[in-house]
Design a protein around this motif. Structure first.
Motif, short mmCIF file in Angstrom:
data_model
loop_
_atom_site.label_atom_id
_atom_site.label_comp_id
_atom_site.label_asym_id
_atom_site.label_seq_id
_atom_site.Cartn_x
_atom_site.Cartn_y
_atom_site.Cartn_z
N ARG A 125 0.83 -1.20 0.00
CA ARG A 125 0.00 0.00 0.00
C ARG A 125 0.87 1.25 0.00
O ARG A 125 1.99 1.25 0.50
CB ARG A 125 -0.91 0.02 1.22
N PHE A 146 1.34 5.10 1.33
CA PHE A 146 0.97 5.96 2.46
C PHE A 146 1.25 7.42 2.10
O PHE A 146 2.33 7.73 1.59
CB PHE A 146 1.73 5.55 3.72
N THR A 150 -2.16 15.30 0.93
CA THR A 150 -3.41 14.72 1.43
C THR A 150 -4.60 15.55 1.00
O THR A 150 -5.61 15.02 0.49
CB THR A 150 -3.38 14.60 2.96
N PRO A 168 -9.35 -1.14 10.12
CA PRO A 168 -8.64 -2.17 9.35
C PRO A 168 -8.22 -3.36 10.20
O PRO A 168 -7.85 -4.40 9.67
CB PRO A 168 -7.42 -1.42 8.81
N LEU A 214 -7.24 8.31 9.63
CA LEU A 214 -6.86 7.96 8.26
C LEU A 214 -8.08 7.58 7.44
O LEU A 214 -9.15 7.29 7.97
CB LEU A 214 -5.83 6.81 8.25
N THR A 215 -7.90 7.63 6.13
CA THR A 215 -8.93 7.19 5.18
C THR A 215 -8.22 6.61 3.97
O THR A 215 -7.01 6.82 3.80
CB THR A 215 -9.87 8.34 4.79
N SER A 216 -8.95 5.88 3.16
CA SER A 216 -8.33 5.21 2.00
C SER A 216 -9.00 5.64 0.71
O SER A 216 -10.21 5.94 0.68
CB SER A 216 -8.45 3.69 2.14
N TYR A 241 -8.59 4.76 -3.83
CA TYR A 241 -7.99 3.93 -4.87
C TYR A 241 -7.90 4.74 -6.15
O TYR A 241 -8.78 5.58 -6.44
CB TYR A 241 -8.85 2.68 -5.13
N GLU A 248 -4.09 1.22 -3.96
CA GLU A 248 -4.66 1.72 -2.71
C GLU A 248 -3.74 2.77 -2.08
O GLU A 248 -2.54 2.56 -1.95
CB GLU A 248 -4.89 0.59 -1.71
N THR A 280 -3.37 5.07 1.44
CA THR A 280 -3.80 5.33 2.80
C THR A 280 -3.40 6.76 3.14
O THR A 280 -2.20 7.07 3.22
CB THR A 280 -3.16 4.35 3.79
N LEU A 328 -2.98 9.54 5.67
CA LEU A 328 -2.82 9.67 7.12
C LEU A 328 -3.24 11.07 7.56
O LEU A 328 -2.44 12.00 7.63
CB LEU A 328 -1.37 9.37 7.50
N VAL A 367 -8.31 3.98 13.19
CA VAL A 367 -9.01 4.99 12.38
C VAL A 367 -9.72 6.00 13.26
O VAL A 367 -9.54 7.21 13.12
CB VAL A 367 -10.01 4.30 11.43
#
Length: 400
Positions: free
Chosen positions: A39, A41, A48, A173, A289-291, A293, A311, A313, A315, A388
């Protein structure tokens, strides 16, 4: 600690207790990098914030879950979140979000200020001399407010607390089999409750959010909500409206009591509350955090070229303490200019309930400090072991 160890620590209880030292190491390494199981980050505020609004990113939706977790629908806790607007992309997300936003309006939220103040005052007056703030205030207030908004009768509101708490684990997660079982049970009970409330409002609409969403579902003039979407989004509004605000209230009070000079300022001038709440959100975000794609190949300025389906992530807690965005970021400073935390996300998936959470905190903190001038911590707070949704399990206080 190297950056890979720092990332790994976030997935351990001791690292989650205070993730900020790890964030500093991670952020110093790179704005975006690959670790653990491949993944990516994202660590800085600028990147972000940009990616949260980027049209080339998407959330994992029901079709994605079908691919990597074919049996997800069997757990109604998971299904209630995946089938909601939180886990949908355009055009379905746009349609559902439009219907919800049309009912969850700024005017409706603003009109709740007096109701929120009344609930805050009642909870303060009933508060014992020594108490767990989470139990006597931080949980009951958001539950009471969101239930009032949804039109849930007051007598039923205590029933919602444990079920909402059990359900939030599906946003994490890392979870245990027993936690997922409890989430399934809670969601089934909530779905059954809301199915009954929907039928009541269909027969006799009231001035509440459930009636408005039922109207959107039953509207034959355009694409409204399906029955499954209506139910899932009612559950989402309950859970989202409860957990993040509970965390904001508990964390915020601890911060204020640990900075008595700042608490005195807010006590003397309640108009400072909006700036204080924004700094609390930045300083220790209730959502860490959130994800996202990549919908297709994505090339970042001064960064890697990513393929489709990658993906990311994001932060959020790390971004909120980025020294490139905020001078002396580990200092609590409500006077810092242009506070723009990414705690509630951004872009199309910006948290619909953010204005309500902010309003509850803006009303609650000045009233707590003025009505309870001797309010203080009475022991060591206990953090919930969550990656999270960051908040307290207990926060012991004394009012005398």
């Amino acid at each position: 600690m190297d950056y890979q160890s720092a990332v790994a620590s976030l997935f351990q209880p001791e690292g989650r207790l205070d993730p900020y030292p790890a964030y500093d190491v991670i952020r110093a390494h790179a704005p975006i990098f690959q670790a653990l199981d491949g993944r990516w980050f994202v660590t800085t505020h600028a990147l972000t914030d940009s990616l949260l609004r980027h049209p080339g990113l998407r959330v994992a939706d029901p079709a994605d879950y079908d691919g990597f977790w074919p049996g997800w629908r069997q757990n109604r806790g998971v299904a209630s979140i995946v089938l909601s607007m939180l886990k949908n992309n355009p055009p379905d997300h746009s349609r559902v979000r439009r219907a919800a936003a049309a009912t969850f309006t700024a005017r409706r939220v603003t009109a709740m200020r007096d109701l929120i103040a009344g609930q805050v005052e009642d909870l303060i007056k009933a508060m014992p001399a020594s108490a767990d703030f989470m139990s006597v205030f931080a949980y009951p207030l958001p539950i009471g407010v969101i239930c009032a908004l949804l039109g849930v009768p007051e007598a039923d509101r205590p029933w919602f607390r444990q079920r909402a708490a059990d359900l939030t684990v599906v946003l994490e997660p890392v979870s245990t089999g027993e936690e997922m079982r409890l989430a399934d049970v809670a969601a089934r009970e909530l779905e059954a409750y809301f199915a009954g409330l929907i039928e009541e409002r269909r027969r006799a609409p009231e001035e509440d959010l459930t009636s408005a969403l039922v109207g959107a579902h039953d509207d034959e003039t355009g694409p409204g909500l399906s029955g499954e979407e209506l139910l899932a989004n009612l559950v989402l509004l309950l859970v989202a409206g409860f957990e993040t605000t509970t965390n904001l209230l508990g964390t915020g009070l601890q911060i204020l009591l640990e900075h008595p000079e700042q608490a005195d300022r807010l006590r003397a001038d309640p108009d400072l509350a909006p700036a204080f709440v924004e700094e609390i959100l930045r300083y220790d975000s209730p959502v860490q955090l959130t994800s996202r794609y990549t919908a297709g190949p994505l090339e970042l300025d001064d960064g890697p070229r990513l393929g489709g389906g990658v993906e990311l992530t994001l932060l959020l807690g790390c971004a909120n303490r980025d020294p490139a965005r905020y001078r002396d970021p580990h200092r609590f400073d409500p006077d810092r200019p242009n506070i723009q935390p990414v705690s509630f996300g951004g872009g199309a998936h910006y948290c619909l309930g953010a204005p309500l959470a902010r309003l509850e905190a803006q009303v609650a903190f000045p009233l707590l400090l003025t009505m309870l001038p001797r309010l203080s911590l009475a022991g060591t707070p206990e953090r919930r072991d969550r990656l999270v949704l960051r908040g307290h399990a207990t926060l012991p206080i004394t009012t005398g």
